[in-house]
Motif scaffolding. Structure first.
Motif, PDB file in Angstrom:
ATOM      1  N   LEU A  99       0.807  -1.219   0.000  1.00 33.56           N
ATOM      2  CA  LEU A  99       0.000   0.000   0.000  1.00 33.56           C
ATOM      3  C   LEU A  99       0.837   1.265   0.000  1.00 33.56           C
ATOM      4  CD1 LEU A  99      -2.865  -0.960   2.493  1.00 33.56           C
ATOM      5  CD2 LEU A  99      -2.811  -1.208   0.009  1.00 33.56           C
ATOM      6  N   TYR A 222      -2.673  -6.330  -0.178  1.00 34.17           N
ATOM      7  CA  TYR A 222      -3.099  -6.079  -1.553  1.00 34.17           C
ATOM      8  C   TYR A 222      -4.263  -6.964  -1.971  1.00 34.17           C
ATOM      9  CZ  TYR A 222       0.536  -2.746  -2.711  1.00 34.17           C
ATOM     10  OH  TYR A 222       1.320  -1.632  -2.765  1.00 34.17           O
ATOM     11  N   SER A 486      -6.676   7.844  -5.884  1.00 39.35           N
ATOM     12  CA  SER A 486      -7.377   7.137  -6.954  1.00 39.35           C
ATOM     13  C   SER A 486      -6.411   6.984  -8.120  1.00 39.35           C
ATOM     14  CB  SER A 486      -8.616   7.908  -7.401  1.00 39.35           C
ATOM     15  OG  SER A 486      -9.344   7.161  -8.374  1.00 39.35           O
ATOM     16  N   ASN A 523      -8.611   1.977  -9.254  1.00 37.34           N
ATOM     17  CA  ASN A 523      -8.491   1.664  -7.832  1.00 37.34           C
ATOM     18  C   ASN A 523      -8.582   2.962  -7.047  1.00 37.34           C
ATOM     19  OD1 ASN A 523      -7.532  -1.345  -7.121  1.00 37.34           O
ATOM     20  ND2 ASN A 523      -6.742  -0.784  -9.142  1.00 37.34           N
ATOM     21  N   SER A 524      -9.567   3.032  -6.167  1.00 41.85           N
ATOM     22  CA  SER A 524      -9.732   4.190  -5.292  1.00 41.85           C
ATOM     23  C   SER A 524      -9.655   3.714  -3.850  1.00 41.85           C
ATOM     24  CB  SER A 524     -11.074   4.884  -5.547  1.00 41.85           C
ATOM     25  OG  SER A 524     -11.147   5.325  -6.896  1.00 41.85           O
ATOM     26  N   ASP A 525      -8.845   4.399  -3.045  1.00 42.08           N
ATOM     27  CA  ASP A 525      -8.650   3.923  -1.686  1.00 42.08           C
ATOM     28  C   ASP A 525      -8.447   5.077  -0.712  1.00 42.08           C
ATOM     29  OD1 ASP A 525      -5.587   4.375  -1.371  1.00 42.08           O
ATOM     30  OD2 ASP A 525      -5.720   3.208  -3.219  1.00 42.08           O
ATOM     31  N   ASN A 546     -10.666   0.009  -0.137  1.00 45.02           N
ATOM     32  CA  ASN A 546     -10.370   0.100  -1.556  1.00 45.02           C
ATOM     33  C   ASN A 546     -11.567  -0.379  -2.369  1.00 45.02           C
ATOM     34  OD1 ASN A 546      -9.373  -1.633  -4.113  1.00 45.02           O
ATOM     35  ND2 ASN A 546      -7.953   0.063  -3.834  1.00 45.02           N
ATOM     36  N   MET A 548     -11.996  -1.612  -6.273  1.00 44.33           N
ATOM     37  CA  MET A 548     -11.351  -1.932  -7.545  1.00 44.33           C
ATOM     38  C   MET A 548     -12.446  -2.244  -8.568  1.00 44.33           C
ATOM     39  SD  MET A 548     -10.479  -4.314  -9.992  1.00 44.33           S
ATOM     40  CE  MET A 548     -10.618  -5.955  -9.298  1.00 44.33           C
TER      41      MET A 548
END
Length: 1024
Positions: A99, A222, A486, A523-525, A546, A548
């Protein structure tokens, strides 16, 4: 402590100047110089010099540089002469982990290896993954024999999945990217090419470092895709300097085959003809034969298929007379700038490759822009966009495809020269009737013309790719911060293939095929981080999530056979048609970590993650997996207790345990139907998959544990890292055979348990270190053991190879190992003697028997770097011991009488064996009969895949600062570089045992592979 001279002066504020050097007296460029407690700082210049303005008298000047002990000196007004001392403890090395979280390496409870970016740009490869070969223990890189830009298979600590992808997740700056792989599983090629790996789009000039997270404990955060480990790439940012930092690198190399097989030049085109009326038979010339089973070449003129030529070995060397010297020219420009509040970097890389196969090559342009900014005391931003454009012309066709020049050359008669085709070049290598000008008078399923393969049946692919992200980092308090990010990976690949009019196979009037592949993943986290310290106890906790989302589609069109010859258009086809497919996938995740420390020597890490996958049924779509890691730096503890450690400077014991889940591909839960419309006859058809879906699928689970020991001694001049691991992949999502009465061939189930365990050893040493000369060496060694513990009650064997491979099967057999190779063996008596039939020819077994496995017994890499003043010499030897491979190219070269091995016994040979009644065989057979008999016996073509090769070599000269003072350059290095220079040891007779045509799970088959290319050239790096 540093050495400094001080002269008291009476002033309140003034300029602080000085020079920073190392213990040898060499000036250090780029050392940080800071007035402690302020933002007033700078870095040292070309001569190690620095200047700080408006410095209060009595202020503390802090000088630091990576790998050296930080110095603090009181400013008295006089210039400072500082000598930095190397930090022999090296306990505070910071690395980037899952991360993008930065951690002290000493705190990690799992194995992690890091490769710096500078080692990737000297002896560079078009696919940056290949630069990792031999440098990381437990990491296997296998480069397909498919030319520049081809795929590479990356495996960390063995294979886990029987039906899924066994390659690791690739993450760039915290954003996962699609590491697609090309190639085909089809032994006969059928028009397939290798379009390369996704990781190859990343320019090595943009890379700061590459980290390999080996086990599930390292990669657990992940999620689902990280069960096979993670290759994590951190790219460069802008760096502080005087003005804008500009660097330019150019790398130019020449390429030709590293090794080639030896062909015979005694016998030419023809075959055996039996005598009549009791007369003896003979090998005779025949212009309508493949191969070289004719009589000895006598130099006399003969009427051949291409004209009248001398029956002799004339310009018939593929590697000298057909292939050309390839070239690769890479140019990169890097501009970066940084201030106290922002950084900016722009990188442009251009690769121009001329392939060794005529009419082939590749162009790639990469533009990378990245900027960070401190928007306020409490918020910062980090943004990056990377655009890649690539165009490739005429990738080689794979395996047994009739357009594969390397397969065709094995059949080309030795009495045919490449100059025989010269008179046909002006007519596009066609005869007057439009058919290919081939070495045979009659065509069947092959053009018998390598120029036809290269110039008439062509292909082209173009790729546009964007990789980027934007991240905001909020400092809420001094112990709490929030990161929002993102990122996106998006690409389009357009492919076009042309078959020329006159083609003797498939569409004889020519055809055209196109396809477009579109991919996007977002991917937004978020990550909330809290930290605290209470005396000896410290803790860092994170909580994040997250989303995805991935979409992928492909559109295809084919013309069928052309109506108008040579008019390349889909609409020109007799039966033109199209295909379209699309899938989508989403995974929602939350995760948390707790990293605790005690007195800087004991560390405990806990992680937890839960995924919700759209590809699993609602009752099973949520799955949870935890990990725990422990690190104990016993030398730190003993030092705090006042114990003397002698030559030992660092010692650490680590242990970890983890579980990782894994889902499946989209649309595996319901039966879906495909539709097809035939434009020629107007028939509309509906078809379904040939396997039964499973609405009750659940996630796969990989459970692992590892222990490790790290030791450093003699002022860090000697170090060793030892790891032992064990992992089990359970509840595998796989297809098993079912009775035909079900209406299907297979069904989806959860079953199976594959176990990998092994040991890894990494040794680093500096045997010699003087003022002018240093020798550094690194040796890594690894051994992985694989076992298929169980499958199902009804199924004990899972097929891994493609149905097109009929002479052998590659399987996962219960009780065996992943990738066991079964095929026809020699039939033997009870004493192990090979048995022959009444004709004196070897007999094969009626059933397939176990012949080997492609997995190596162990792997090793040995790197040595020597530096003498401004000179440097570095080389790396890559080793693989054990494993087996089926060499289809050797088989084809022998049955066609082309390879040197076929010279023996042309007029008669007795196969060493026994007859069915046990007597020693004495029956003589001809050479063509001998090799023909071996053709159907798989065991005859199985070879030991062990090999040792000189993978990299670099000899460089750093121009001294005394010369550069008079130039605009701050650094200048010129190097002679080489890659894949020498196959030191191999058993496969001039062919590369690691070259294949697939990146899939069925490894151990070679056929028609392109030789591994040796590259030699120069690298020039300049900084301004």
């Amino acid at each position: 402590m540093g050495e400094a001279s001080h002269v008291n002066v009476v002033q309140q504020n003034g300029d602080c100047t000085g020079v920073v050097k190392d213990k040898t007296g060499e000036e250090i460029i780029g050392a940080s110089v800071l007035v402690k407690g302020t933002t007033n700082g700078t870095i040292t210049g070309l001569d190690g010099d620095f200047k700080l303005s408006d410095v209060p008298n009595g202020a503390i000047i802090q000088i630091s540089y990576i790998g050296y002990t930080t110095q603090e000196i009181k400013f008295t007004g006089a210039p400072l002469d500082v000598t930095l001392i190397e930090d022999t403890q090296a306990l505070d090395e910071v690395v980037v982990t899952a991360l993008g979280i930065k951690r002290e390496k000493k705190a990690l409870g799992y194995s992690m290896s890091e490769v710096k970016g500078e080692s990737l740009t000297q002896t560079r490869d078009a696919n940056v993954a290949n630069a990792l070969a031999g440098k990381v223990a437990g990491l296997q890189i296998k480069q397909n024999g498919t030319g520049v830009g081809g795929s590479s298979r990356i495996i960390i600590r063995g294979n886990n999945s029987m039906s899924g992808n066994n390659q690791p997740l690739v993450v760039v700056d915290g954003v996962p990217i699609d590491n697609f792989s090309g190639g085909t599983d089809d032994y006969w090629g059928n028009g397939n090419v290798d379009k390369g790996s996704g990781i190859s789009d990343i320019s090595p000039d943009d890379i700061e470092s590459m980290s390999v997270l080996k086990g599930p404990a390292a990669a657990a955060l992940y999620g689902s895709r990280a069960g096979n480990g993670v290759v994590m790439i951190t790219t460069k940012k802008g760096a502080k300097g005087k003005g804008a930092g500009i660097s330019y690198n150019t790398n130019f190399t020449f390429e030709n085959p590293m090794q080639t097989p030896t062909f015979q030049n005694v016998y030419g085109q023809g075959g055996w003809v039996d005598g009549k009326d009791g007369a003896p038979g003979a090998y005779v010339f025949d212009a309508n034969k493949n191969g070289s089973w004719g009589p000895k070449m006598d130099g006399q003129s003969r009427e051949m298929a291409l004209g009248t030529f001398a029956y002799a070995a004339r310009d018939n060397d593929l590697y000298k007379d057909f292939l050309q010297t390839g070239t690769s020219w890479t140019n990169s420009l890097d501009v970066n700038k940084a201030t106290d509040d922002m950084t900016f970097r722009a990188g442009v890389t251009r690769l121009d490759n001329k392939g060794v196969v005529p009419n082939s090559g590749m162009e790639r342009t990469s533009i990378n822009l990245r900027s960070t900014a401190q928007l306020a005391d409490w918020v910062s931003i980090d943004m990056k966009v990377n655009y890649i454009n690539q165009k490739t012309n005429n990738r080689i066709k794979l395996a047994g495809d009739p357009d594969n020049v390397f397969v065709n050359y094995l059949m080309m008669p030795r009495s045919v020269g490449f100059s025989d085709y010269d008179s046909y070049a002006s007519n596009n290598y066609k005869r007057a009737d439009g058919s290919p000008a081939g070495w045979k008078t009659d065509h069947a399923t092959n053009a018998e013309n390598l120029y036809w393969n290269a110039y008439r049946n062509t292909n082209e692919d173009k790729k546009d790719r964007f990789i980027g992200f934007a991240a905001l980092d909020f400092t809420i308090t001094d112990w709490l911060n929030l990161k929002l990010r993102s990122g996106m990976d998006s690409y389009n690949i357009n492919y076009e293939a042309i078959r020329g009019t006159g083609n003797p196979y498939w569409e004889t009037n020519g055809s055209m095929t196109t396809s477009k592949e579109t991919f996007k993943e977002i991917n937004s986290d978020f990550l909330l981080t809290a930290k605290g310290n209470w005396n000896k106890f410290g803790i860092v906790g994170t909580f994040g999530g997250n989303i995805m989302y991935r979409s992928w589609s492909t559109t295809g069109a084919n013309s069928g056979e052309f109506i108008i010859p040579e008019f390349h258009a889909i609409a020109n086809g007799m039966t033109h048609g199209g295909t379209y497919s699309k899938n989508r996938k989403q995974i929602n995740s939350i995760y948390a970590t707790a990293s605790m420390s005690w007195d800087d020597y004991l560390y405990l890490d806990l992680t937890a993650r839960n995924d919700w996958s759209s590809t699993l049924p609602k009752d099973n779509y949520s799955y949870f997996y935890p990990s725990v890691g422990l690190s104990w730096i016993f030398t730190q503890m003993l030092t705090k207790m006042g114990k003397e450690l002698g030559p030992l400077t660092f010692g650490k014991v680590r242990a970890s345990w983890a579980q990782v889940g894994n889902d499946t591909d989209p649309y595996m839960l319901r039966n879906y139907y495909g539709m097809d419309y035939n434009i020629k006859n107007g028939v509309f058809t509906v078809n379904r998959k040939d396997y039964m879906v499973n609405p009750d699928l659940k996630n796969e689970t990989i459970e692992s544990w590892e222990v490790g020991l790290e030791l450093k001694g003699f002022d860090n001049r000697l170090g060793v890292d030892i790891a032992y691991y064990k992992k089990n992949a359970k509840d595998q999502i796989m297809k098993i055979d079912v009775p035909s009465s079900t209406g299907y061939k297979q069904k989806m189930i959860n079953a199976g348990n594959i176990e990998n365990n092994g040991i890894e050893i990494a040794l680093t040493a500096t045997p010699v270190q003087t003022k002018d000369f240093t020798w550094d060496t690194q040796l890594n060694w690894s051994k992985n053991n694989n076992k298929v513990v169980s499958l199902t009650d009804d199924t004990k064997e899972q097929l891994l190879s493609d149905a097109s491979v009929t002479f052998l099967t590659i399987v996962a057999h219960e009780g065996g190992s992943f990738g066991d190779i079964y095929g026809t063996g020699f039939q033997r008596d009870e004493k192990g003697n090979i048995m022959v039939d009444e004709n004196g020819q070897p007999m094969g077994t009626s059933d397939k028997v176990l012949l080997g496995n492609n997995q190596p017994d162990w792997m090793a890499g040995w790197t040595n770097t020597f530096t003498y003043k401004n000179w440097s010499l570095s080389f790396m030897i890559d080793m693989r011991q054990g494993g087996d491979v089926f060499m289809g190219s050797i088989r084809s070269g022998c049955i066609n009488g082309s390879l040197e091995e076929t010279l023996t016994g042309r007029d008669g040979i007795v196969f060493p064996g026994v007859t069915t009644d046990g007597a020693v065989n004495t029956k003589e057979i001809r050479g063509d009969q001998y090799w023909s008999a071996l053709n159907g016996i798989t065991e005859a073509w199985m070879y030991d895949a062990s090999n040792i090769r000189l993978r990299e070599l670099s000899i460089g000269y750093n121009f001294p600062k005394s010369i550069l003072k008079k130039t605009p350059f701050t650094a200048l290095k010129l190097s002679f570089v080489g890659r894949n220079l020498w196959m030191i040891k191999s058993h496969t007779k001039g062919f590369d045992p690691e070259a294949g045509y697939t990146s899939g799970n069925a490894q151990g088959i070679e056929y028609g592979s392109m030789p591994t290319m040796r590259s030699l050239g120069f690298n020039l790096g300049v900084s301004f």
